[in-house]
Design a protein around this motif. Structure first.
Motif, PDB file in Angstrom:
ATOM      1  N   ARG A 237     -42.544   2.593  -6.877  1.00 15.56           N
ATOM      2  CA  ARG A 237     -42.376   3.950  -6.345  1.00 15.56           C
ATOM      3  C   ARG A 237     -42.360   4.968  -7.493  1.00 15.56           C
ATOM      4  NH1 ARG A 237     -39.644   6.441  -1.875  1.00 15.56           N
ATOM      5  NH2 ARG A 237     -40.286   4.604  -0.684  1.00 15.56           N
ATOM      6  N   MET A 341     -46.245   5.958   0.990  1.00 13.75           N
ATOM      7  CA  MET A 341     -44.875   6.408   1.210  1.00 13.75           C
ATOM      8  C   MET A 341     -44.320   5.895   2.535  1.00 13.75           C
ATOM      9  SD  MET A 341     -44.044   7.907  -1.537  1.00 13.75           S
ATOM     10  CE  MET A 341     -42.523   8.782  -1.150  1.00 13.75           C
ATOM     11  N   ASP A 344     -44.127   1.815   2.121  1.00 21.18           N
ATOM     12  CA  ASP A 344     -43.213   1.465   1.038  1.00 21.18           C
ATOM     13  C   ASP A 344     -41.764   1.716   1.442  1.00 21.18           C
ATOM     14  OD1 ASP A 344     -42.864   0.644  -1.817  1.00 21.18           O
ATOM     15  OD2 ASP A 344     -41.972   2.632  -1.961  1.00 21.18           O
ATOM     16  N   ASN A 369     -37.902   8.722  -6.873  1.00 16.76           N
ATOM     17  CA  ASN A 369     -38.603   9.923  -6.425  1.00 16.76           C
ATOM     18  C   ASN A 369     -38.318  11.097  -7.350  1.00 16.76           C
ATOM     19  OD1 ASN A 369     -39.678   8.679  -4.126  1.00 16.76           O
ATOM     20  ND2 ASN A 369     -37.843   9.110  -2.934  1.00 16.76           N
TER      21      ASN A 369
END
Length: 415
Positions: A237, A341, A344, A369
């Motif tokens: 991520r 997104m 995940d 993030n």
């Protein structure tokens, strides 16, 4: 009992199908409002405000403001998540964070120096991440494993919905920044109020958690990263988000200084055209990816392929630095980023170490993030300054996205 079984057991069984449908809509609304603030301010209003104050140094100034404010986001998200877990409630944190953000946005729209703009955006990042931490925890709180893909799709769909709305609001108020900030803040506050009214908290049953020494709390806070699958989900991520925001965070300046726009088209108007293209692609890939990943019970293939697509899309503006190239880039990057997104998020909920620490651990994941956004503005501004252009930015963004795709292979516990 595995972590997945614990989470499935703890996901609220009283959430019937009709209630879940209503909750899905509220999840979409609250996440969309949050992303409207992030995209509207970060992509349009803040760059315009910085350029108006210091046009000669706008790239460096935006990088510093973006990086420092992301530190606040990184710190406040997991802290708020842990406090939300401890209280066993989400709504007070969601509503309080939204109302505090409205105040911060009002302040941001009223100032005209670089220092005060930086302080204002730090306040907004901190308070919106209090909101975000509690909203993020609703999916593992209230949905069983079999419904995580659909719920995560709503979270992913919020990016095209909220991102488009936020950029359109910001573009329409480009010459009235104060109004734009206030409208975006009001949208977030209204969404939080609706969620608080129509989605009552389900307090955690059982005795309160025992008091834990501070050192042990800090160790527990980061303990999720000691779990193999969670750690690689975190890394994947972080890499993709870093690649994405290295480019998207400077899109207004890229359109102003790098791309030759059609005559009569201004950069804010260009963003207002590009954003629906990217967000429509995100909406399609978010829904299709979320539904198919549930139906086929396969997550990794969707995450890996979508990250790779986002990476390869970065090459398009390098090969064709034109308005047409930007349109194609926006569509393909949107397809990749949206699917990534959505699916995940489902992957992450399946590798959470402990259901009772869901908000805390999702808060740790949200560092993936916010954390890259600390690095991205500094790195991006340094690259643009050193090389005198934006082409290297696209190259670096693509490489990071491809590395994010490769990291998914190392997750073992999800198919």
């Amino acid at each position: 009992m595995t972590a997945d079984e614990v989470i499935q057991t703890d996901a609220s069984p009283e959430a019937s199908a009709p209630r879940q449908r209503g909750l899905l809509l509220l999840i979409l609304l609250t996440n969309s409002a949050m992303l409207a603030v992030y995209m509207g301010v970060g992509s349009v209003l803040l760059p315009l405000q910085v350029a108006a104050i210091d046009p000669a140094n706008k790239v460096a100034v935006l990088g510093v403001i973006g990086g420092v404010s992301a530190i606040f986001a990184t710190a406040f998200n997991p802290i708020a998540g842990a406090l939300s877990d401890r209280t066993g409630r989400r709504n007070p944190w969601i509503l309080g964070g939204a109302l505090a953000s409205l105040v911060g946005l009002a302040f941001l729209g009223s100032v005209d120096t670089v220092l005060l703009v930086g302080i204002g955006w730090c306040l907004v990042q901190a308070t919106m991440n209090v909101y975000q931490a509690a909203v993020t925890a609703i999916v593992p709180d209230r949905f069983p494993v079999a419904r995580r893909g659909a719920a995560s799709a709503m979270v992913g769909l919020a990016l095209p919905v909220g991102g488009t709305a936020g950029v359109m609001i910001a573009s329409q108020t480009a010459d009235r920044l104060t109004t734009g900030y206030l409208v975006l803040g009001a949208v977030a506050a209204a969404a939080a109020l609706l969620l608080s009214c129509f989605c009552r908290d389900v307090p955690r049953q059982g005795p309160p958690a025992p008091s834990v020494p501070k050192r042990e709390r800090i160790a527990a806070f980061l303990s999720a990263l000691s779990h193999h699958d969670f750690r690689w989900a975190f890394i994947g991520r972080a890499l993709l988000v870093l690649g994405y925001f290295s480019v998207v965070g400077y899109q207004l300046y890229i359109l102003d200084d790098h791309i030759v726009l059609p005559e009569g088209l201004t950069p804010p108007e260009a963003i207002a055209l590009l954003t629906p293209v990217a967000m429509a692609a995100m909406a399609v890939s978010t829904v299709v990816g979320g539904v198919l990943s549930d139906r086929w019970d396969r997550r990794k293939i969707f995450v890996g392929v979508s990250a790779a697509l986002a990476g390869f899309a970065m090459a398009i503006p390098v090969i064709s630095p034109t308005w047409t190239g930007m349109l194609v880039f926006s569509a393909l990057n949107g397809l990749g980023f949206g699917c990534f997104m959505a699916v995940d998020t489902a992957v992450v909920t399946l590798v959470l170490p402990r259901a009772e620490d869901a908000a805390r651990d999702m808060g740790v994941l949200n560092v993936a993030n916010a954390g890259p956004q600390i690095i991205a503005p500094f790195v991006a501004s340094a690259i643009v300054t050193a090389f005198g252009g934006y082409t290297p930015l696209f190259v670096i963004g693509g490489v990071l996205s491809l590395l994010g795709a490769l990291s998914v292979i190392l997750i073992r516990g999800v198919r």
